[in-house]
Write an enzyme that holds these catalytic residues in place. Structure first.
Site, PDB file in Angstrom:
ATOM      1  N   ASP A  59      50.110  37.540 156.945  1.00  0.00           N
ATOM      2  CA  ASP A  59      51.190  37.728 155.969  1.00  0.00           C
ATOM      3  C   ASP A  59      52.089  36.546 156.125  1.00  0.00           C
ATOM      4  O   ASP A  59      53.023  36.792 157.256  1.00  0.00           O
ATOM      5  CB  ASP A  59      51.903  39.131 155.719  1.00  0.00           C
ATOM      6  CG  ASP A  59      52.790  39.325 154.494  1.00  0.00           C
ATOM      7  OD1 ASP A  59      53.330  38.155 153.895  1.00  0.00           O
ATOM      8  OD2 ASP A  59      53.073  40.442 154.155  1.00  0.00           O
ATOM      9  N   ASN A  86      50.494  26.193 149.682  1.00  0.00           N
ATOM     10  CA  ASN A  86      50.137  26.667 148.395  1.00  0.00           C
ATOM     11  C   ASN A  86      50.452  28.276 148.270  1.00  0.00           C
ATOM     12  O   ASN A  86      50.684  28.710 147.227  1.00  0.00           O
ATOM     13  CB  ASN A  86      48.502  26.584 148.233  1.00  0.00           C
ATOM     14  CG  ASN A  86      47.918  27.314 146.998  1.00  0.00           C
ATOM     15  OD1 ASN A  86      48.154  27.076 146.017  1.00  0.00           O
ATOM     16  ND2 ASN A  86      47.057  28.468 147.405  1.00  0.00           N
ATOM     17  N   TYR A 152      61.461  33.683 140.192  1.00  0.00           N
ATOM     18  CA  TYR A 152      60.340  33.015 140.480  1.00  0.00           C
ATOM     19  C   TYR A 152      60.693  31.648 140.177  1.00  0.00           C
ATOM     20  O   TYR A 152      60.566  30.725 141.150  1.00  0.00           O
ATOM     21  CB  TYR A 152      59.246  33.285 139.330  1.00  0.00           C
ATOM     22  CG  TYR A 152      58.019  32.387 139.695  1.00  0.00           C
ATOM     23  CD1 TYR A 152      57.223  32.554 141.084  1.00  0.00           C
ATOM     24  CD2 TYR A 152      57.502  31.536 138.792  1.00  0.00           C
ATOM     25  CE1 TYR A 152      56.152  31.781 141.118  1.00  0.00           C
ATOM     26  CE2 TYR A 152      56.701  30.601 138.895  1.00  0.00           C
ATOM     27  CZ  TYR A 152      55.851  30.696 140.062  1.00  0.00           C
ATOM     28  OH  TYR A 152      54.897  29.818 140.401  1.00  0.00           O
ATOM     29  N   PRO A 182      52.209  22.453 138.842  1.00  0.00           N
ATOM     30  CA  PRO A 182      51.216  22.820 137.720  1.00  0.00           C
ATOM     31  C   PRO A 182      51.974  23.459 136.686  1.00  0.00           C
ATOM     32  O   PRO A 182      53.047  24.426 136.828  1.00  0.00           O
ATOM     33  CB  PRO A 182      50.310  23.447 138.548  1.00  0.00           C
ATOM     34  CG  PRO A 182      50.330  23.421 139.855  1.00  0.00           C
ATOM     35  CD  PRO A 182      51.723  23.211 140.162  1.00  0.00           C
ATOM     36  N   LEU A 184      50.618  26.226 133.327  1.00  0.00           N
ATOM     37  CA  LEU A 184      49.736  27.359 133.063  1.00  0.00           C
ATOM     38  C   LEU A 184      48.379  27.383 133.630  1.00  0.00           C
ATOM     39  O   LEU A 184      47.691  26.515 133.096  1.00  0.00           O
ATOM     40  CB  LEU A 184      49.778  27.886 131.603  1.00  0.00           C
ATOM     41  CG  LEU A 184      51.278  28.379 131.282  1.00  0.00           C
ATOM     42  CD1 LEU A 184      51.337  28.631 129.655  1.00  0.00           C
ATOM     43  CD2 LEU A 184      51.344  29.722 131.564  1.00  0.00           C
ATOM     44  N   GLU A 188      44.384  34.368 139.549  1.00  0.00           N
ATOM     45  CA  GLU A 188      44.908  35.717 139.674  1.00  0.00           C
ATOM     46  C   GLU A 188      46.480  35.728 139.671  1.00  0.00           C
ATOM     47  O   GLU A 188      47.016  36.829 139.710  1.00  0.00           O
ATOM     48  CB  GLU A 188      44.590  36.274 141.090  1.00  0.00           C
ATOM     49  CG  GLU A 188      43.146  36.426 141.468  1.00  0.00           C
ATOM     50  CD  GLU A 188      42.662  37.007 142.698  1.00  0.00           C
ATOM     51  OE1 GLU A 188      43.520  37.419 143.543  1.00  0.00           O
ATOM     52  OE2 GLU A 188      41.517  36.938 143.286  1.00  0.00           O
TER      53      GLU A 188
HETATM   54  P1  NDP Z   1      46.236  33.308 143.307  1.00  0.00           P
HETATM   55  O1  NDP Z   1      47.223  34.860 143.037  1.00  0.00           O
HETATM   56  O2  NDP Z   1      45.207  33.055 142.551  1.00  0.00           O
HETATM   57  O3  NDP Z   1      46.435  32.886 144.781  1.00  0.00           O
HETATM   58  C1  NDP Z   1      47.574  33.039 145.561  1.00  0.00           C
HETATM   59  C2  NDP Z   1      47.241  32.834 146.954  1.00  0.00           C
HETATM   60  O4  NDP Z   1      48.194  32.926 147.691  1.00  0.00           O
HETATM   61  C3  NDP Z   1      45.983  34.123 147.389  1.00  0.00           C
HETATM   62  O5  NDP Z   1      45.145  33.426 148.216  1.00  0.00           O
HETATM   63  C4  NDP Z   1      47.106  34.823 148.327  1.00  0.00           C
HETATM   64  O6  NDP Z   1      46.195  35.462 149.269  1.00  0.00           O
HETATM   65  C5  NDP Z   1      48.201  34.026 148.662  1.00  0.00           C
HETATM   66  N1  NDP Z   1      49.243  34.854 149.110  1.00  0.00           N
HETATM   67  C6  NDP Z   1      50.203  35.365 148.438  1.00  0.00           C
HETATM   68  N2  NDP Z   1      50.929  36.060 148.985  1.00  0.00           N
HETATM   69  C7  NDP Z   1      50.782  35.848 150.386  1.00  0.00           C
HETATM   70  C8  NDP Z   1      51.308  36.356 151.494  1.00  0.00           C
HETATM   71  N3  NDP Z   1      52.368  37.200 151.542  1.00  0.00           N
HETATM   72  N4  NDP Z   1      50.669  36.078 152.756  1.00  0.00           N
HETATM   73  C9  NDP Z   1      49.820  35.105 152.627  1.00  0.00           C
HETATM   74  N5  NDP Z   1      49.150  34.633 151.749  1.00  0.00           N
HETATM   75  C10 NDP Z   1      49.655  35.080 150.503  1.00  0.00           C
HETATM   76  O7  NDP Z   1      47.372  32.417 142.503  1.00  0.00           O
HETATM   77  P2  NDP Z   1      47.253  30.974 142.160  1.00  0.00           P
HETATM   78  O8  NDP Z   1      46.477  30.128 142.774  1.00  0.00           O
HETATM   79  O9  NDP Z   1      47.661  30.411 140.774  1.00  0.00           O
HETATM   80  O10 NDP Z   1      48.797  30.329 143.123  1.00  0.00           O
HETATM   81  C11 NDP Z   1      48.830  29.467 144.026  1.00  0.00           C
HETATM   82  C12 NDP Z   1      50.314  28.737 144.040  1.00  0.00           C
HETATM   83  O11 NDP Z   1      50.325  27.947 142.861  1.00  0.00           O
HETATM   84  C13 NDP Z   1      51.572  29.805 143.906  1.00  0.00           C
HETATM   85  O12 NDP Z   1      52.409  29.141 144.924  1.00  0.00           O
HETATM   86  C14 NDP Z   1      51.931  29.782 142.493  1.00  0.00           C
HETATM   87  O13 NDP Z   1      53.400  30.121 142.636  1.00  0.00           O
HETATM   88  C15 NDP Z   1      51.436  28.370 142.089  1.00  0.00           C
HETATM   89  N6  NDP Z   1      51.487  27.968 140.789  1.00  0.00           N
HETATM   90  C16 NDP Z   1      50.581  28.808 139.881  1.00  0.00           C
HETATM   91  C17 NDP Z   1      50.552  28.560 138.627  1.00  0.00           C
HETATM   92  C18 NDP Z   1      49.646  29.419 137.949  1.00  0.00           C
HETATM   93  O14 NDP Z   1      49.753  29.320 136.622  1.00  0.00           O
HETATM   94  N7  NDP Z   1      48.693  29.966 138.299  1.00  0.00           N
HETATM   95  C19 NDP Z   1      51.479  27.297 138.293  1.00  0.00           C
HETATM   96  C20 NDP Z   1      52.121  26.678 139.008  1.00  0.00           C
HETATM   97  C21 NDP Z   1      52.048  26.825 140.153  1.00  0.00           C
HETATM   98  P3  NDP Z   1      46.181  37.015 149.574  1.00  0.00           P
HETATM   99  O15 NDP Z   1      46.677  37.736 148.436  1.00  0.00           O
HETATM  100  O16 NDP Z   1      44.812  37.173 150.414  1.00  0.00           O
HETATM  101  O17 NDP Z   1      47.169  37.154 150.869  1.00  0.00           O
HETATM  102  C1  8X3 Z   2      53.330  29.292 137.348  1.00  0.00           C
HETATM  103  C2  8X3 Z   2      53.674  28.599 135.920  1.00  0.00           C
HETATM  104  O1  8X3 Z   2      54.830  28.573 133.651  1.00  0.00           O
HETATM  105  O2  8X3 Z   2      54.178  30.744 134.719  1.00  0.00           O
HETATM  106  O3  8X3 Z   2      54.138  28.664 138.064  1.00  0.00           O
HETATM  107  O4  8X3 Z   2      55.847  29.646 135.716  1.00  0.00           O
HETATM  108  S1  8X3 Z   2      54.515  29.609 134.895  1.00  0.00           S
END
Ligand code: NDP
Ligand code: 8X3
Length: 252
Positions: A59, A86, A152, A182, A184, A188
């Site tokens: 974690d 990430n 956030y 990025p 939207l 997950e």
């Molecule tokens: P997902 O939920 O698909 O992936 C998130 C990842 O982060 C998972 O692998 C999860 O692994 C890991 N994670 C979350 N909390 C923890 C923790 N406490 N310890 C270790 N690992 C953790 O989301 P995204 O791929 O979309 O998100 C990835 C990044 O991109 C994030 O930082 C998000 O804020 C950012 N982002 C996302 C956007 C979107 O629209 N999807 C747009 C812009 C930015 P596990 O649960 O196994 O721990």
């Molecule tokens: C994730 C994209 O627009 O939901 O960072 O904040 S948004």
């Protein structure tokens, strides 16, 4: 051959980045809390061409767990060239008045403090690399604020500030620091934000074509593939249908 450590590789962007890097023959350290997801991903990455894959399940909010994971690295695995920060999440979309304090803490502890713990733990090893690079996954929420985004957005504004701070501090060591922001993207992310409500999550992506995790992975690949004298400092990527954090062209 390069070694990359990718946080949050069990899903979404991190998994897609690991997949793209596997195709390039990288040695990969993939991390996340859900070890079973990482276990399932490993053979796929090996089949795609990864030189080797190491799983580290912890974690990222827990600084001792982060330090123990990094300390557990031995031999070649200690020589990391690329850190992809990430792992992150949004939880809830309430006003500050109605927000859950636990949700705020999870976002700040993961998106800001977790990213800091990882970076601090790996700078020493990155300094030894021939082409070190840190890629921080920020967001358009790191430069804009939208209704219900409060904490956030604040956490991603912090990632924006920290990316700039790292760029300044790591300049003497030629460690490149890039931020990808990025818009939207269907991963997950919204299921987590809406605490498992799949219908609410799916609604976020209705009526237009959102980014896919692979689109963001391609941007990461572009950034890390630049020649050593080139650093992409900041790269914003949105769906064509999204002009900014709250202007989305939906047809239906
Ligand atoms: P997902 O939920 O698909 O992936 C998130 C990842 O982060 C998972 O692998 C999860 O692994 C890991 N994670 C979350 N909390 C923890 C923790 N406490 N310890 C270790 N690992 C953790 O989301 P995204 O791929 O979309 O998100 C990835 C990044 O991109 C994030 O930082 C998000 O804020 C950012 N982002 C996302 C956007 C979107 O629209 N999807 C747009 C812009 C930015 P596990 O649960 O196994 O721990
Ligand atoms: C994730 C994209 O627009 O939901 O960072 O904040 S948004």
């Amino acid at each position: 051959m390069k070694t990359a450590l990718i946080t949050g590789a069990s899903s979404g962007f991190g998994k897609a980045i690991a997949t793209a890097f596997a195709r390039k023959g990288y040695r990969l350290i993939i991390t996340g809390r859900r070890n079973e997801k990482l276990e399932a991903l490993k053979p796929k990455l090996m089949d795609l061409g990864a030189k080797d894959v190491l799983l580290l399940s912890f974690d990222i909010q827990d600084k001792e767990a982060v330090n123990n994971a990094v300390d557990s690295l031995s031999g070649e695995w200690k020589n990391i060239d690329i850190l992809i920060n990430n792992a992150g999440l949004a939880v809830g979309k309430s006003t500050i008045e109605n927000g859950e304090i636990d949700d705020w803490e999870r976002m700040i502890n993961t998106n800001v403090k977790g990213l800091l713990y990882m970076t601090r733990a790996l700078i020493a090893t990155l300094k030894n690399s021939d082409g070190p690079h840190i890629v921080n996954i920020g967001s358009i929420a790191g430069t804009e604020v939208y209704p219900g985004g409060n904490v956030y957005c604040a956490s991603k504004h912090a990632v924006n500030a920290l990316s700039k701070a790292m760029r300044i501090e790591l300049l003497p060591y030629a460690i490149r620091v890039s931020q990808i922001r990025p818009g939207l993207a269907e991963t997950e992310f919204s299921v987590v934000r809406y605490k498992g409500d799949e219908t609410k999550a799916a609604d976020v992506y209705k009526g237009y074509e959102p980014l896919l995790a692979e689109d963001v992975a391609r941007a990461v690949e572009f950034v890390v593939d630049q020649p050593k004298h080139v650093c992409i400092n900041d790269l914003e990527i949105t769906p064509t249908a999204q002009a900014n954090a709250y202007l989305i062209e939906k047809n239906g």
